[in-house]
Design an enzyme around this catalytic site. Structure first.
Site, short mmCIF file in Angstrom:
data_model
loop_
_atom_site.label_atom_id
_atom_site.label_comp_id
_atom_site.label_asym_id
_atom_site.label_seq_id
_atom_site.Cartn_x
_atom_site.Cartn_y
_atom_site.Cartn_z
N ARG A 152 15.88 26.00 -100.36
CA ARG A 152 16.95 26.59 -101.15
C ARG A 152 18.04 27.16 -100.23
NH1 ARG A 152 16.21 30.83 -102.87
NH2 ARG A 152 14.25 31.36 -101.84
N LYS B 154 13.90 26.74 -109.61
CA LYS B 154 14.25 28.16 -109.46
C LYS B 154 15.48 28.54 -110.28
CE LYS B 154 10.88 29.37 -106.76
NZ LYS B 154 9.73 30.09 -107.33
N HIS C 114 7.03 36.39 -110.29
CA HIS C 114 6.89 35.33 -109.28
C HIS C 114 5.46 35.42 -108.76
CE1 HIS C 114 8.14 33.45 -105.20
NE2 HIS C 114 7.89 32.52 -106.08
N SER D 38 6.40 32.81 -100.22
CA SER D 38 5.98 31.52 -99.69
C SER D 38 5.16 31.69 -98.41
CB SER D 38 7.22 30.66 -99.39
OG SER D 38 6.85 29.41 -98.91
N LYS E 23 -0.51 32.22 -102.17
CA LYS E 23 -0.48 32.38 -103.63
C LYS E 23 -1.10 31.18 -104.34
CE LYS E 23 3.73 32.93 -104.89
NZ LYS E 23 4.19 31.63 -105.42
N THR E 24 -0.68 29.98 -103.95
CA THR E 24 -1.21 28.77 -104.59
C THR E 24 -2.66 28.54 -104.20
OG1 THR E 24 1.00 27.77 -104.62
CG2 THR E 24 -0.88 26.28 -104.81
N ASP F 103 2.92 29.74 -109.86
CA ASP F 103 4.16 30.31 -109.31
C ASP F 103 4.97 31.20 -110.24
OD1 ASP F 103 5.83 30.43 -106.95
OD2 ASP F 103 7.30 29.24 -108.04
N ARG G 3 6.62 19.87 -98.79
CA ARG G 3 6.06 20.25 -100.09
C ARG G 3 5.57 19.05 -100.89
NH1 ARG G 3 6.79 25.44 -102.18
NH2 ARG G 3 8.04 26.80 -100.86
#
Length: 533
Positions: A60, A201, A221, A239, A243-244, A258, A323
């Site tokens: 981003r 996003k 988030h 990131s 988290k994932t 997410d 990704r």
């Protein structure tokens, strides 16, 4: 190659200003996969997944994300470096240039929606210049059935034109790429960048305004999963914090990885229909669910393939931010629909590269609000140009680039829900132990999993805790299947004085960062601060 399916339907786009376009509507993943390869815009990996290169932008571009400042937003948005105002007339002129650019081209349109809870559903129409961007939209948004498509009416429109370049002097942008939200016209306008995360996003940012302002619902988030006892766990983290990975637990069903909402009815629902996971250094052993999700229908971004089509997940020649996107049904153990009840545990994940924070600690309500607003993790050497040693990184609410309101608004909503539902909040350091980055080592994933499992199963409810002398965090003195010396980070350092100095340095960074929030923070939130030097 994947088998093609018959294209049976199209739609007109003239009402959006796109004229004489060849509209490919609601194509299947197989069709979009094959068209991408036919156009030379991607290749098929040995796994059957589609591999693409997003071009100049592999992440981003926060400084090129704007919100139109109008009657809806002018008094509600927290304007500044994150939420950059854009003139309504400039938006209209730029929109006309983008749709004129798309006119006469082959474009890819898709109807989808966000928010798994029907009460909060947001219908989305996405118009893409590239087929693989449209496949990303298929993966990441929720997929309406044929009956729902018959009378589909979008609430928001996404117009995505990576090949269009803005003229900053004329169009009011900073450079030739842009991502602009218009809450009056309900349009997300994206151009000049092929990075697909801008699509995802953009809608997330829109929901982060709509849900708290109009629906009394907290947007988060975070990832979330649910156990056999119907207890929901929520994982906040930036990131690279896990988290994932940590929410993909074989003993619990994944709600999402997410973006979620927490409603006044005390339900947690996924905004999305898929996952967008980092794959740097991915292995089947450490992250089996993500690894196995890379199959036909998935999109790999900016990875390096060998001559056999195998991915070198350690190769960062293009970017550190490699990704994969895939529909959530590529994960076996999922909650369907993507909704959980009864949130009982919240985990704030941080990858502390200074090796200072405990691997797990229990937070008071004041500490929870303070750390939520802080949103701390650390950048390590090599992740960004000019980063040669660990650098503290703070992102309010663990997602500042996507939060249009002042961070204390979200923190107050979270605090109220924590108290109302008697939720436990834990700070989990997935970063370094035994010293900072370059000296110590990364916390073992199996230890982190054991600590989180113990918290979820109530095994930490009755153990003894000791307080961190600087951060005031309650650290358990024992945890099943985790060496006790690991639980207090100071014990893992050979040089205790060096630890104390580094801990104070980090605490001072917290204090400096929080100064901009102090005027809006109440006494309870300020009680959660570490001790200043």
């Amino acid at each position: 190659m994947l088998a093609k399916k018959q294209i049976t339907k199209t739609i007109a786009l003239e009402k959006y200003g796109i004229r004489n376009a060849e509209v490919q509507y609601q194509l299947s993943p197989e069709e979009l996969h094959d068209i991408t390869i036919e156009k030379g815009q991607g290749v098929e990996a040995s796994s059957g997944a589609l591999a693409v290169n997003t071009g100049e932008f592999t992440g981003r571009s926060p400084k090129d994300r704007f919100i139109v400042k109008d009657n809806i937003t002018k008094d509600k948005v927290w304007w500044g470096d994150i939420n950059i105002p854009f003139d309504p007339e400039k938006f209209d002129a730029l929109y006309e240039k983008v749709v004129d650019y798309l006119s006469g081209k082959e474009v890819f349109a898709r109807d989808s929606y966000a928010c798994a809870d029907e009460k909060y559903r947001l219908n989305i129409r996405v118009i893409n210049e590239y087929p693989w961007s449209n496949l990303f939209a298929y993966n990441m948004f929720l997929r309406p059935n044929q009956e729902e498509l018959k009378n589909f009416k979008e609430d928001w429109l996404v117009v995505n034109a990576p090949g269009f370049k803005a003229d900053p002097e004329v169009d009011g942008t900073r450079q030739d790429n842009f991502a602009i939200l218009n809450f009056t016209k309900k349009i997300a306008l994206i151009g000049g960048t092929g990075y697909t995360g801008e699509i995802k996003k953009g809608i997330f940012s829109a929901l982060n305004f709509i849900l708290p302002v109009d629906k009394n619902t907290l947007p988060m988030h975070c990832s979330a999963n649910v156990g056999d006892d119907n207890d929901t766990a929520i994982f906040f983290g930036l990131s690279g914090t896990g988290k994932t990975t940590l929410s993909a637990d074989p003993e619990r069903k994944l709600i999402g990885d997410d973006e979620h909402g927490w409603t006044k009815e005390n339900r947690v629902f996924n905004f999305e229909g898929g996952c967008y996971a980092k794959v740097i250094n991915l292995t089947e052993e450490n992250e089996p669910d993500i690894f196995r999700a890379i199959k036909p229908g998935a999109i790999l971004e900016n990875v390096i393939l060998d001559e056999n089509g195998d991915v070198d997940f350690s190769n960062t020649d293009i970017t550190q931010n490699t990704r994969v996107s895939y529909p959530i049904y590529h994960i076996d153990n999922i909650q369907n629909p993507s909704i959980g009840e009864n949130p009982k545990n919240i985990f704030f994940l941080t990858a502390d590269a200074f090796g200072v924070l405990p691997p797990i600690s229990k937070l008071t309500p004041g500490q929870a609000a303070y750390h939520f607003i802080s949103g701390y993790t650390a950048k390590v050497a090599g992740t960004e140009a000019g980063v040669d040693e660990p650098v503290p990184s703070f992102s309010a609410c663990f997602g500042a680039p996507f939060m249009p309101l002042h961070p204390t608004k979200y923190a107050e909503m979270l605090s109220a829900k924590m108290k109302e539902n008697n939720v436990n909040v834990w700070l989990v350091n997935t970063g370094w132990t035994g010293g900072p980055y370059g000296v110590g080592s990364r916390m073992k994933l199996r230890y982190t999993r054991e600590m989180i499992s113990s918290a979820l199963e109530g095994k930490l409810d009755n153990v003894e805790f000791q307080n961190h002398p600087i951060f005031g965090l309650a650290m358990p003195v024992e945890c099943e299947n985790v060496p006790s010396e690991v639980l207090n980070p100071r014990n893992t350092w050979k040089d205790k004085e060096a630890y104390d100095k580094k801990a104070q340095t980090l605490a001072d960074s917290f204090q400096r960062n929080f100064a901009k929030f102090e005027k809006q923070a109440n006494d309870e939130i300020m009680s959660g601060a570490p001790t200043a030097s």
